[in-house]
Scaffold this active site. Structure first.
Site, PDB file in Angstrom:
ATOM      1  N   THR A 139       5.461  -0.885  -4.873  1.00  0.00           N
ATOM      2  CA  THR A 139       5.639  -2.806  -5.144  1.00  0.00           C
ATOM      3  C   THR A 139       6.315  -2.981  -6.474  1.00  0.00           C
ATOM      4  OG1 THR A 139       4.522  -4.030  -4.296  1.00  0.00           O
ATOM      5  CG2 THR A 139       4.485  -4.844  -5.871  1.00  0.00           C
ATOM      6  N   ASN A 151       7.370   0.395   7.994  1.00  0.00           N
ATOM      7  CA  ASN A 151       6.012  -0.085   7.304  1.00  0.00           C
ATOM      8  C   ASN A 151       5.829  -0.746   9.116  1.00  0.00           C
ATOM      9  OD1 ASN A 151       7.417  -2.080   6.111  1.00  0.00           O
ATOM     10  ND2 ASN A 151       5.406  -2.978   6.153  1.00  0.00           N
ATOM     11  N   GLN A 206       7.019   4.430   2.830  1.00  0.00           N
ATOM     12  CA  GLN A 206       6.653   4.964   4.441  1.00  0.00           C
ATOM     13  C   GLN A 206       7.003   6.518   4.584  1.00  0.00           C
ATOM     14  OE1 GLN A 206       4.134   4.573   5.799  1.00  0.00           O
ATOM     15  NE2 GLN A 206       3.220   2.139   4.528  1.00  0.00           N
ATOM     16  N   SER A 265       4.692   5.679  -3.154  1.00  0.00           N
ATOM     17  CA  SER A 265       3.969   5.221  -4.361  1.00  0.00           C
ATOM     18  C   SER A 265       2.892   6.299  -3.921  1.00  0.00           C
ATOM     19  CB  SER A 265       3.531   3.997  -3.008  1.00  0.00           C
ATOM     20  OG  SER A 265       1.989   3.559  -3.601  1.00  0.00           O
ATOM     21  N   HIS A 286      -0.960   6.780  -3.425  1.00  0.00           N
ATOM     22  CA  HIS A 286      -2.073   6.428  -2.001  1.00  0.00           C
ATOM     23  C   HIS A 286      -1.869   6.195  -0.605  1.00  0.00           C
ATOM     24  CE1 HIS A 286      -1.243   1.919  -1.003  1.00  0.00           C
ATOM     25  NE2 HIS A 286      -0.294   1.555  -2.257  1.00  0.00           N
ATOM     26  N   THR A 310       0.989   1.590 -21.532  1.00  0.00           N
ATOM     27  CA  THR A 310       1.110   2.969 -22.021  1.00  0.00           C
ATOM     28  C   THR A 310       0.564   3.216 -20.548  1.00  0.00           C
ATOM     29  OG1 THR A 310      -1.398   1.836 -23.738  1.00  0.00           O
ATOM     30  CG2 THR A 310      -1.383   3.658 -22.349  1.00  0.00           C
ATOM     31  N   CYS A 351       0.137  -5.828   2.793  1.00  0.00           N
ATOM     32  CA  CYS A 351       0.530  -6.703   2.389  1.00  0.00           C
ATOM     33  C   CYS A 351       0.738  -7.845   2.670  1.00  0.00           C
ATOM     34  CB  CYS A 351       1.817  -6.329   2.151  1.00  0.00           C
ATOM     35  SG  CYS A 351       1.435  -4.809   1.309  1.00  0.00           S
TER      36      CYS A 351
HETATM   37  N1  PMP Z   1       6.946  -0.144   0.560  1.00  0.00           N
HETATM   38  C1  PMP Z   1       6.479  -0.304   2.252  1.00  0.00           C
HETATM   39  C2  PMP Z   1       7.371  -0.001   3.078  1.00  0.00           C
HETATM   40  C3  PMP Z   1       5.340  -0.445   1.991  1.00  0.00           C
HETATM   41  O1  PMP Z   1       4.620   0.468   2.916  1.00  0.00           O
HETATM   42  C4  PMP Z   1       4.042  -0.174   0.522  1.00  0.00           C
HETATM   43  C5  PMP Z   1       2.890  -0.455   1.429  1.00  0.00           C
HETATM   44  N2  PMP Z   1       2.301  -1.058   2.154  1.00  0.00           N
HETATM   45  C6  PMP Z   1       4.910  -0.819  -0.244  1.00  0.00           C
HETATM   46  C7  PMP Z   1       6.034  -0.611  -0.550  1.00  0.00           C
HETATM   47  C8  PMP Z   1       4.140  -1.102  -1.436  1.00  0.00           C
HETATM   48  O2  PMP Z   1       3.726   0.045  -2.307  1.00  0.00           O
HETATM   49  P1  PMP Z   1       2.206  -0.368  -2.942  1.00  0.00           P
HETATM   50  O3  PMP Z   1       0.678  -0.647  -2.330  1.00  0.00           O
HETATM   51  O4  PMP Z   1       2.132   1.408  -3.818  1.00  0.00           O
HETATM   52  O5  PMP Z   1       2.565  -1.179  -4.104  1.00  0.00           O
END
Ligand code: PMP
Length: 377
Positions: free
Chosen positions: A72, A152, A181, A199, A201, A237, A323
């Site tokens: 994000t 996504n 993704q 990202s 996670h 930081t 999201c």
């Molecule tokens: N872009 C895409 C295509 C995603 O699938 C996601 C996560 N759902 C994000 C951006 C946002 O990532 P983050 O959770 O690291 O903010």
């Protein structure tokens, strides 16, 4: 009670080795990586090697790696950072209608608050942007095009090479790719992009850690002012322990990409085969899409009711991307794909992993079938 997680596109569990490294590092050293004393220097050298490792894995330069809190933030930084840095060259931007909310909302803000003009490209029945529309939309004053790698919600995979070629042949615009993704899942050549991000996670690392890769020549106005960190592009930081473990999960993910891809492709075929035997089930995902994501819906059944019933049985899928799960009552991408509000309101996303087993899918399909059979239309 089952515990079957089929929502890996939302997030993934942390890999055990990654978690161990995180714990060990955090216990060993809590210093600020910008502090000039001994333990700060140690933290800084960990961060430096993480940056080197990422640069080696992605074949880019160390100073092109900008650590962020996730995609994000990275999307915001790439899009607004480029828009603000290049606005004296032009104020026209291009993206697609099926981007993640962190991309779409960044463009909306630039449009509504900062006077930029944005062209939102349509997608076809395969979930892909129309390359002719892209070509025709490029103008002298276009400064940025942002088109994601893998969607996504439906899993469609854009052709980065072709997109980049068109942009370079017909404009001076920069190309940004949200690769969230795709990273560690699809073997793509990201070097065609001027900026791309991902990202941790999403590939078995920690939440709250991400990377924006920005080609050296690209200028960027920082969004988070306030420090020399990350080459001045991102104050604050540095969450260095998370970033060091991000490098580890990236390495593990890249090393296993092909093995996992093959395994998950087989799983998806297996799942589709089983699902196709259920009445009134329609597959929304285009045929040529990521093996990791499958979007479906049931005619005349409410997606949310099905998702909740599965959740009550310990099986976890989603109705749309996490999201936008609380802000919109339909999936934007599925709406753009089908142009049908009802389908996009009731679509279900199943997302797979190398951790998923056929046994889990058997249980899921049986429970799904039972739930749907018991639901009145
Ligand atoms: N872009 C895409 C295509 C995603 O699938 C996601 C996560 N759902 C994000 C951006 C946002 O990532 P983050 O959770 O690291 O903010």
């Amino acid at each position: 009670m089952n515990n079957i997680y089929l929502d890996y596109a939302s997030t993934t569990p942390i890999d055990n080795d990654v978690l161990e490294s995180y714990y060990k590092l955090l216990k060993e050293n809590y210093a600020n990586s910008d502090s000039l004393h001994e333990i700060g220097n140690v933290a800084s050298s960990y961060l430096k090697s993480a940056r080197q490792q990422i640069a080696n894995l992605l074949k880019c330069k160390e100073n092109e790696v900008i650590f962020t809190s996730g995609s994000t933030e990275a999307n915001n930084l790439a899009i607004k950072g480029v828009a603000f840095a290049y606005q004296n060259r032009g104020k026209h931007l291009i993206t697609s209608k099926v981007e993640h909310p962190s991309v779409l909302d960044s463009f909306k803000q630039l449009e509504e608050t900062f006077g930029f003009e944005v062209t939102y490209l349509d997608i076809d029945e395969n979930g892909l942007i129309d390359l002719n529309q892209l070509k025709n939309s490029l103008r002298n004053d276009t400064i940025l095009v942002s088109i994601m790698a893998v969607n996504n919600e439906m899993g469609s995979i854009q052709n980065l090479q072709q997109i980049s070629k068109i942009i370079k042949e017909h404009s001076h615009a920069l190309y940004h790719v949200d690769a969230t993704q795709a990273m560690c899942k699809e073997k793509l050549d990201y070097s065609v992009a001027d900026l791309y991000n991902f990202s941790s996670h999403k590939f078995y690392g920690l939440k709250g850690a991400g990377v924006l890769i920005k080609k050296e020549k690209v200028r960027l106005l920082p969004i988070l002012s306030g420090g020399q960190q990350e080459g001045g592009y991102r104050g604050g930081t540095v969450n260095w322990v998370s970033q060091v473990t991000l490098a580890k999960s990236l390495r593990l993910g890249v090393e296993k990409l092909e093995e996992h891809y093959k395994y998950v492709s087989d799983l998806k075929k297996y799942l589709i085969d089983k699902l196709q035997k259920i009445d009134n089930l329609v597959i929304n995902s285009p045929q040529m899409s990521s093996p990791y994501i499958l979007n479906i819906y049931f005619k005349n059944k409410r997606g949310e009711v099905i998702m909740n019933a599965l959740s009550n049985k310990g099986i976890y899928i989603s109705t749309k991307s996490a999201c936008s799960s609380r802000s919109k009552d339909y999936s934007t991408s599925i709406y753009e794909l089908t142009k049908d509000k009802n389908i996009s309101k009731n679509s279900l996303r199943i997302s797979l992993s190398h951790l998923t087993t056929k046994e889990e899918l058997d249980i899921f399909v049986n429970e799904l079938k039972e739930i749907v059979d018991n639901l009145k239309g």
